[in-house]
Write a protein that holds these residues in place. Structure first.
Motif, mmCIF file in Angstrom:
data_model
loop_
_atom_site.group_PDB
_atom_site.id
_atom_site.type_symbol
_atom_site.label_atom_id
_atom_site.label_comp_id
_atom_site.label_asym_id
_atom_site.label_seq_id
_atom_site.Cartn_x
_atom_site.Cartn_y
_atom_site.Cartn_z
ATOM 1 N N UNK A 234 6.490 -21.830 13.795
ATOM 2 C CA UNK A 234 5.991 -20.522 14.184
ATOM 3 C C UNK A 234 5.966 -19.614 12.959
ATOM 4 N N UNK A 235 5.331 -18.470 13.095
ATOM 5 C CA UNK A 235 5.290 -17.492 12.030
ATOM 6 C C UNK A 235 6.708 -17.032 11.705
ATOM 7 N N UNK A 236 7.015 -16.920 10.422
ATOM 8 C CA UNK A 236 8.320 -16.411 10.006
ATOM 9 C C UNK A 236 8.301 -14.908 10.223
ATOM 10 N N UNK A 237 9.307 -14.410 10.907
ATOM 11 C CA UNK A 237 9.350 -12.991 11.238
ATOM 12 C C UNK A 237 10.661 -12.394 10.736
ATOM 13 N N UNK A 238 10.595 -11.159 10.303
ATOM 14 C CA UNK A 238 11.787 -10.413 9.932
ATOM 15 C C UNK A 238 11.479 -8.933 10.083
ATOM 16 N N UNK A 239 12.512 -8.134 10.100
ATOM 17 C CA UNK A 239 12.336 -6.688 10.222
ATOM 18 C C UNK A 239 11.990 -6.131 8.844
ATOM 19 N N UNK A 240 10.760 -5.687 8.694
ATOM 20 C CA UNK A 240 10.281 -5.257 7.389
ATOM 21 C C UNK A 240 10.722 -3.837 7.031
ATOM 22 N N UNK A 241 10.757 -2.961 8.010
ATOM 23 C CA UNK A 241 11.195 -1.587 7.773
ATOM 24 C C UNK A 241 10.549 -0.950 6.565
ATOM 25 N N UNK A 242 11.383 -0.601 5.580
ATOM 26 C CA UNK A 242 10.907 0.080 4.375
ATOM 27 C C UNK A 242 9.946 -0.798 3.570
ATOM 28 N N UNK A 243 10.109 -2.124 3.644
ATOM 29 C CA UNK A 243 9.176 -3.012 2.935
ATOM 30 C C UNK A 243 7.755 -2.840 3.467
ATOM 31 N N UNK A 244 7.637 -2.765 4.778
ATOM 32 C CA UNK A 244 6.319 -2.605 5.393
ATOM 33 C C UNK A 244 5.708 -1.263 4.987
ATOM 34 N N UNK A 245 6.516 -0.219 5.002
ATOM 35 C CA UNK A 245 6.031 1.103 4.612
ATOM 36 C C UNK A 245 5.593 1.113 3.146
ATOM 37 N N UNK A 246 6.418 0.525 2.265
ATOM 38 C CA UNK A 246 6.105 0.492 0.837
ATOM 39 C C UNK A 246 4.823 -0.308 0.585
ATOM 40 N N UNK A 247 4.675 -1.450 1.253
ATOM 41 C CA UNK A 247 3.479 -2.272 1.088
ATOM 42 C C UNK A 247 2.243 -1.520 1.573
ATOM 43 N N UNK A 248 2.372 -0.826 2.676
ATOM 44 C CA UNK A 248 1.256 -0.039 3.207
ATOM 45 C C UNK A 248 0.832 1.058 2.249
ATOM 46 N N UNK A 249 1.818 1.713 1.650
ATOM 47 C CA UNK A 249 1.516 2.772 0.687
ATOM 48 C C UNK A 249 0.831 2.210 -0.554
ATOM 49 N N UNK A 250 1.337 1.098 -1.082
ATOM 50 C CA UNK A 250 0.722 0.496 -2.258
ATOM 51 C C UNK A 250 -0.690 0.028 -1.945
ATOM 52 N N UNK A 251 -0.883 -0.534 -0.759
ATOM 53 C CA UNK A 251 -2.201 -0.979 -0.333
ATOM 54 C C UNK A 251 -3.168 0.202 -0.285
ATOM 55 N N UNK A 252 -2.670 1.350 0.158
ATOM 56 C CA UNK A 252 -3.518 2.533 0.283
ATOM 57 C C UNK A 252 -3.900 3.116 -1.075
ATOM 58 N N UNK A 253 -3.014 3.052 -2.059
ATOM 59 C CA UNK A 253 -3.306 3.694 -3.337
ATOM 60 C C UNK A 253 -3.860 2.744 -4.396
ATOM 61 N N UNK A 254 -3.686 1.450 -4.213
ATOM 62 C CA UNK A 254 -4.154 0.473 -5.202
ATOM 63 C C UNK A 254 -5.644 0.254 -5.031
ATOM 64 N N UNK A 255 -6.383 0.337 -6.130
ATOM 65 C CA UNK A 255 -7.823 0.149 -6.091
ATOM 66 C C UNK A 255 -8.148 -1.228 -5.526
ATOM 67 N N UNK A 256 -8.841 -1.294 -4.441
ATOM 68 C CA UNK A 256 -9.202 -2.559 -3.809
ATOM 69 C C UNK A 256 -8.128 -3.083 -2.874
ATOM 70 N N UNK A 257 -7.027 -2.364 -2.767
ATOM 71 C CA UNK A 257 -5.939 -2.789 -1.880
ATOM 72 C C UNK A 257 -5.152 -3.946 -2.461
ATOM 73 N N UNK A 258 -4.201 -4.424 -1.700
ATOM 74 C CA UNK A 258 -3.379 -5.565 -2.115
ATOM 75 C C UNK A 258 -3.381 -6.593 -0.992
ATOM 76 N N UNK A 259 -3.152 -7.824 -1.347
ATOM 77 C CA UNK A 259 -3.077 -8.891 -0.359
ATOM 78 C C UNK A 259 -1.599 -9.082 -0.009
ATOM 79 N N UNK A 260 -1.163 -8.405 1.010
ATOM 80 C CA UNK A 260 0.249 -8.413 1.397
ATOM 81 C C UNK A 260 0.699 -9.813 1.803
ATOM 82 N N UNK A 261 -0.145 -10.557 2.474
ATOM 83 C CA UNK A 261 0.215 -11.917 2.887
ATOM 84 C C UNK A 261 0.458 -12.814 1.680
ATOM 85 N N UNK A 262 -0.411 -12.710 0.674
ATOM 86 C CA UNK A 262 -0.250 -13.520 -0.537
ATOM 87 C C UNK A 262 1.028 -13.127 -1.280
ATOM 88 N N UNK A 263 1.285 -11.840 -1.364
ATOM 89 C CA UNK A 263 2.525 -11.375 -2.000
ATOM 90 C C UNK A 263 3.754 -11.904 -1.250
#
Length: 103
Positions: A8-37
């Protein structure tokens, strides 16, 4: 061995990680591939968590056909090829005629 299933999909509580990734995705030109990271980060952390004994056991399980080469290479990285070379050199040395060295 762990009782959990990784089918099954590996799951964990992302909390601040999810927020930080979302912010970086929003400000990074072209976004980021969170799944690849996440995949790259998990692979790196799995390698870091392995002891030498873990690596030997893993390679033995690979040789016994219990784990795929792809998963073994993912976990061992460059060490996979180094182990292969060491085993081949050891096998070749074991076949050498050493009778001339006996006193």
């Amino acid at each position: 061995m762990s009782q959990g299933s990784y089918d099954d999909t590996i799951k964990f509580r992302a909390g601040a990680l999810k927020e930080a990734a979302g912010e970086l995705d929003a400000i990074h030109l072209g976004g980021i591939n969170i799944s690849e990271l996440a995949r790259a980060g998990l692979a790196d952390m799995l390698r870091r968590s392995m002891t030498d004994e873990d690596k030997i056991t893993l390679y033995e399980r690979y040789k016994a056909g219990e784990i795929s080469e792809e998963a073994t290479r993912l976990l061992l990285g460059e060490e996979f090829d180094l182990l292969q070379e060491d085993i081949e050199e050891f096998a070749a040395a074991a076949e050498d005629d050493t009778s001339q060295y006996l006193v």
